[in-house]
Design an enzyme around this catalytic site. Structure first.
Site, PDB file in Angstrom:
ATOM      1  N   LEU A  65       0.846  -1.200   0.000  1.00 30.40           N
ATOM      2  CA  LEU A  65       0.000   0.000   0.000  1.00 30.40           C
ATOM      3  C   LEU A  65       0.880   1.249   0.000  1.00 30.40           C
ATOM      4  O   LEU A  65       2.099   1.160   0.067  1.00 30.40           O
ATOM      5  CB  LEU A  65      -0.921  -0.006   1.224  1.00 30.40           C
ATOM      6  CG  LEU A  65      -1.672  -1.328   1.482  1.00 30.40           C
ATOM      7  CD1 LEU A  65      -2.598  -1.183   2.681  1.00 30.40           C
ATOM      8  CD2 LEU A  65      -2.451  -1.773   0.261  1.00 30.40           C
ATOM      9  N   THR A  97       6.244   1.150   1.924  1.00 33.40           N
ATOM     10  CA  THR A  97       7.223   2.001   2.614  1.00 33.40           C
ATOM     11  C   THR A  97       6.461   2.872   3.599  1.00 33.40           C
ATOM     12  O   THR A  97       5.682   3.743   3.191  1.00 33.40           O
ATOM     13  CB  THR A  97       7.968   2.909   1.616  1.00 33.40           C
ATOM     14  OG1 THR A  97       8.598   2.089   0.631  1.00 33.40           O
ATOM     15  CG2 THR A  97       9.019   3.739   2.325  1.00 33.40           C
ATOM     16  N   LYS A 172      15.234   1.579   4.714  1.00 30.04           N
ATOM     17  CA  LYS A 172      14.593   2.072   3.483  1.00 30.04           C
ATOM     18  C   LYS A 172      14.543   3.606   3.482  1.00 30.04           C
ATOM     19  O   LYS A 172      14.753   4.242   2.444  1.00 30.04           O
ATOM     20  CB  LYS A 172      13.180   1.473   3.389  1.00 30.04           C
ATOM     21  CG  LYS A 172      12.307   2.022   2.293  1.00 30.04           C
ATOM     22  CD  LYS A 172      12.759   1.642   0.903  1.00 30.04           C
ATOM     23  CE  LYS A 172      11.788   2.193  -0.140  1.00 30.04           C
ATOM     24  NZ  LYS A 172      12.341   2.147  -1.487  1.00 30.04           N
ATOM     25  N   LYS A 247       6.299  11.669   0.646  1.00 29.32           N
ATOM     26  CA  LYS A 247       5.955  10.886   1.845  1.00 29.32           C
ATOM     27  C   LYS A 247       7.218  10.272   2.451  1.00 29.32           C
ATOM     28  O   LYS A 247       7.444  10.345   3.669  1.00 29.32           O
ATOM     29  CB  LYS A 247       4.948   9.800   1.430  1.00 29.32           C
ATOM     30  CG  LYS A 247       4.504   8.852   2.495  1.00 29.32           C
ATOM     31  CD  LYS A 247       4.966   7.404   2.356  1.00 29.32           C
ATOM     32  CE  LYS A 247       5.024   6.779   1.001  1.00 29.32           C
ATOM     33  NZ  LYS A 247       5.553   5.440   0.939  1.00 29.32           N
TER      34      LYS A 247
HETATM   35  P1  NAD Z   1       0.396   2.728  -6.060  1.00 27.19           P
HETATM   36  O1  NAD Z   1      -0.313   3.946  -5.615  1.00 27.19           O
HETATM   37  O2  NAD Z   1       0.632   2.510  -7.508  1.00 27.19           O
HETATM   38  O3  NAD Z   1      -0.354   1.403  -5.481  1.00 27.19           O
HETATM   39  C1  NAD Z   1      -0.916   1.307  -4.211  1.00 27.19           C
HETATM   40  C2  NAD Z   1      -2.206   0.516  -4.354  1.00 27.19           C
HETATM   41  O4  NAD Z   1      -2.732   0.214  -3.049  1.00 27.19           O
HETATM   42  C3  NAD Z   1      -3.309   1.287  -5.091  1.00 27.19           C
HETATM   43  O5  NAD Z   1      -3.721   0.540  -6.226  1.00 27.19           O
HETATM   44  C4  NAD Z   1      -4.421   1.426  -4.051  1.00 27.19           C
HETATM   45  O6  NAD Z   1      -5.724   1.368  -4.609  1.00 27.19           O
HETATM   46  C5  NAD Z   1      -4.140   0.240  -3.158  1.00 27.19           C
HETATM   47  N1  NAD Z   1      -4.727   0.314  -1.817  1.00 27.19           N
HETATM   48  C6  NAD Z   1      -4.599   1.299  -0.900  1.00 27.19           C
HETATM   49  N2  NAD Z   1      -5.278   0.986   0.244  1.00 27.19           N
HETATM   50  C7  NAD Z   1      -5.827  -0.239   0.031  1.00 27.19           C
HETATM   51  C8  NAD Z   1      -6.634  -1.113   0.822  1.00 27.19           C
HETATM   52  N3  NAD Z   1      -7.017  -0.785   2.063  1.00 27.19           N
HETATM   53  N4  NAD Z   1      -7.020  -2.279   0.286  1.00 27.19           N
HETATM   54  C9  NAD Z   1      -6.646  -2.622  -0.975  1.00 27.19           C
HETATM   55  N5  NAD Z   1      -5.890  -1.840  -1.780  1.00 27.19           N
HETATM   56  C10 NAD Z   1      -5.481  -0.666  -1.279  1.00 27.19           C
HETATM   57  O7  NAD Z   1       1.786   2.702  -5.258  1.00 27.19           O
HETATM   58  P2  NAD Z   1       3.133   1.907  -5.653  1.00 27.19           P
HETATM   59  O8  NAD Z   1       3.963   2.761  -6.545  1.00 27.19           O
HETATM   60  O9  NAD Z   1       2.771   0.522  -6.055  1.00 27.19           O
HETATM   61  O10 NAD Z   1       3.868   1.890  -4.232  1.00 27.19           O
HETATM   62  C11 NAD Z   1       3.441   1.068  -3.158  1.00 27.19           C
HETATM   63  C12 NAD Z   1       4.424   1.241  -2.008  1.00 27.19           C
HETATM   64  O11 NAD Z   1       5.741   0.855  -2.453  1.00 27.19           O
HETATM   65  C13 NAD Z   1       4.551   2.679  -1.513  1.00 27.19           C
HETATM   66  O12 NAD Z   1       4.705   2.681  -0.112  1.00 27.19           O
HETATM   67  C14 NAD Z   1       5.809   3.195  -2.218  1.00 27.19           C
HETATM   68  O13 NAD Z   1       6.425   4.242  -1.466  1.00 27.19           O
HETATM   69  C15 NAD Z   1       6.651   1.927  -2.277  1.00 27.19           C
HETATM   70  N6  NAD Z   1       7.630   1.850  -3.380  1.00 27.19           N
HETATM   71  C16 NAD Z   1       7.305   2.251  -4.649  1.00 27.19           C
HETATM   72  C17 NAD Z   1       8.245   2.149  -5.668  1.00 27.19           C
HETATM   73  C18 NAD Z   1       7.929   2.577  -7.091  1.00 27.19           C
HETATM   74  O14 NAD Z   1       8.878   2.663  -7.916  1.00 27.19           O
HETATM   75  N7  NAD Z   1       6.686   2.844  -7.436  1.00 27.19           N
HETATM   76  C19 NAD Z   1       9.518   1.617  -5.406  1.00 27.19           C
HETATM   77  C20 NAD Z   1       9.807   1.175  -4.112  1.00 27.19           C
HETATM   78  C21 NAD Z   1       8.856   1.298  -3.107  1.00 27.19           C
END
Ligand code: NAD
Length: 300
Positions: A65, A97, A172, A247
């Site tokens: 999430l 994260t 992280k 964030k």
């Molecule tokens: P994103 O916004 O693309 O995906 C998050 C998903 O979680 C969304 O589809 C949202 O609808 C879903 N969600 C939120 N609350 C929910 C719930 N209660 N039940 C079901 N689904 C729910 O984000 P992302 O880019 O996939 O990143 C996810 C995490 O990973 C974040 O914490 C981000 O900081 C971390 N991260 C991202 C990257 C990147 O390159 N995008 C790299 C490393 C770490």
């Protein structure tokens, strides 16, 4: 092979769940956005309609999430707290994260329910999630790490045990603060070169073979037209959003305060990404910071 519930199928979670299917697991999936669930169904995941449905019969629950508030709401404080629904002994891996304080509090509550919880944030971006080459940074007890490691290896190349609960999130936060500094520095150096009449492709190659080489330059060039298959090549869509980087920098600033550590470079990067966010670019990939430099040519 295990029955795994995967919750949160965004830019990262979608491809991670797909890799667990490829590894032969039964992967039940849920996201608040129905289109994300449909996309995952297209990769062989089993679509479910709620968080309570998705965890049925699951031995392992993985969440990906956006924020600590979302994680807390899913497992503990929301309308249907998931920890109350899981069978004792279930392994819960949170890959989001989030701040270490929330991770530690979640782990304590998990233990009270007889669950094994680890914080396991990732590094490697969307490309790493797709290729199954992510780095996992795990916080938890030794035995919990040993349970989580084989599952994480099916989505990543490196799996580190950073220390007890919360340690994964602390490591992280250090990494992402440095990434923000590296991306901001890469943007400003490349922009200075372009404004001086240099070709950004040639300049990028020169720096990659020189002492300014870094991850942003190697795998995530922020200048459109230099690299294929990066967010800069598609109008900064997808990838790692500016909102998420902001964030993470807030998390890093809290960690610097709590640990008594000066972070002037991190604070400068946070100010830059915040300016970019309030200018309306929070929904773009974080390499779009390049646009901020590009639009500010002065000194004449
Ligand atoms: P994103 O916004 O693309 O995906 C998050 C998903 O979680 C969304 O589809 C949202 O609808 C879903 N969600 C939120 N609350 C929910 C719930 N209660 N039940 C079901 N689904 C729910 O984000 P992302 O880019 O996939 O990143 C996810 C995490 O990973 C974040 O914490 C981000 O900081 C971390 N991260 C991202 C990257 C990147 O390159 N995008 C790299 C490393 C770490």
């Amino acid at each position: 092979m295990a029955t795994i519930a995967f919750i949160g199928l965004g830019n990262m979670g979608g491809p991670m769940a797909a890799n667990l299917v490829k590894a032969g697991h039964r992967v039940q999936v849920f996201d608040l956005q129905p289109e994300a669930v449909s996309r995952a169904a297209g990769t062989g995941c089993i679509p479910e309609t709620s968080a309570t449905e998705v965890v049925k019969q699951a031995q392992v629950v993985i969440s990906m999430l956006q924020s600590g508030r979302q994680v807390d709401s899913l497992y503990l404080s929301g309308p249907e707290p998931l920890f109350q629904r899981l069978a004792p002994g279930t392994l819960v891996i949170d890959c989001s994260t989030i701040d270490a304080t929330t991770a530690k509090a979640t782990a304590e509550r998990a233990a009270a329910h007889g669950l094994d919880f680890v914080d396991a944030p990732v590094s490697g971006g969307v490309a790493g999630a797709q290729a199954g080459t992510l780095t996992f940074i795990v916080g938890g007890a030794e035995a919990q790490f040993a349970r989580a490691e084989p599952v994480l290896r099916q989505m990543g190349k490196n799996v580190f045990h950073a220390g007890p609960h919360g340690a994964g999130q602390m490591a992280k936060a250090c990494n992402n603060m440095l990434l923000a500094v590296l991306m901001a520095g890469t943007c400003e150096a490349l922009n200075m070169g372009i404004n001086s009449g240099l070709d950004p492709k040639v300049l990028s190659e020169i720096i990659k073979q020189s002492s300014g080489n870094n991850w942003a330059l190697q795998l995530y060039n922020p200048v459109p037209g230099v690299m294929e298959n990066v967010p800069a090549a598609r109008g900064y869509q997808g990838g790692f959003l500016v909102n998420l980087m902001c964030k993470d920098l807030n998390i890093a600033m809290d960690l610097s305060r709590d640990s008594g550590s000066p972070v002037p470079m991190g604070a400068a990067a946070k100010a830059l990404f915040n300016l970019h966010q309030v200018a309306g670019h929070g929904g773009l990939d974080f390499s779009s910071l390049f646009r901020m430099f590009e639009q500010r040519k002065g000194g004449e």
